[in-house]
Design an enzyme around this catalytic site. Sequence first.
Site, PDB file in Angstrom:
ATOM      1  CG  ASP A  13      33.504 -41.086  -2.816  1.00 31.07           C
ATOM      2  OD1 ASP A  13      33.347 -40.662  -3.972  1.00 31.07           O
ATOM      3  OD2 ASP A  13      32.638 -41.754  -2.199  1.00 31.07           O
ATOM      4  CG  ASP A  15      28.464 -38.505  -5.321  1.00 28.74           C
ATOM      5  OD1 ASP A  15      28.212 -37.307  -5.102  1.00 28.74           O
ATOM      6  OD2 ASP A  15      28.793 -38.943  -6.446  1.00 28.74           O
TER       7      ASP A  15
HETATM    8 MG   LIG Z   1      30.725 -42.481  -2.743  1.00 29.92          MG
END
Ligand SMILES: [Mg+2]
Length: 202
Positions: A13, A15
């Site tokens: 991922d 963020d």
């Molecule tokens: Mg995230």
Amino acid sequence: MEIIKPRPILLIDMDGVIANYYARFLRVWQMLYPNRKAIPLKELEGFYIESCYSEYPEEDIKRILTTSRFFRNLPPVDHAIKTLQEIIVDPAFDSFICTAPDIEYQDQLCFSEKAQWVEEHLGKEWLHKMILSKDKTLIHGNYLIDDKPSIHGVRTPSWKHVVFHQKYNHTEEIIKREEFRLEDWTKWPTVREALLNHHNTN
Ligand SMILES: [Mg+2]
């Protein structure tokens, strides 16, 4: 005949895992509203920033998060860049970045700003390994490193969730069900071994 297992697919991922979404929010928030409450990342109780700042108008928070250049200027998470440079050449995994674009973002620039961020901080090689999907359950993989406490979509995920540690995902409920947790990127060698061991024995 020996059956050779394909190497595991590792999804990462952006963020809150490699790009420090909250640090950027905090910087802009304090600049715009120096007299308002500001919560340090280590004390953030909720995944959604709006829920942690519920005494303030939601639009004030949304405006920061959806204005162009927000994603472009996220600082990297500590040790993420160096570790991803190692991961991309690690023959034990097929690795990809898997990130959900924000469709509320100004002029749909989130897609391009995320790509620009990856190119600037990680290099073009990672651009070839970038998957943007609102629904991560549709993406095939063995492991997903993600800070979101619970990830849902239209399918049961093929991947196992490796929880990237943040205060908001360090709850009793999540700890009880999680199999893997990456405390921070300096702990990657240990988690890497655990994932490979899991993959080879399952
Ligand atoms: Mg995230």
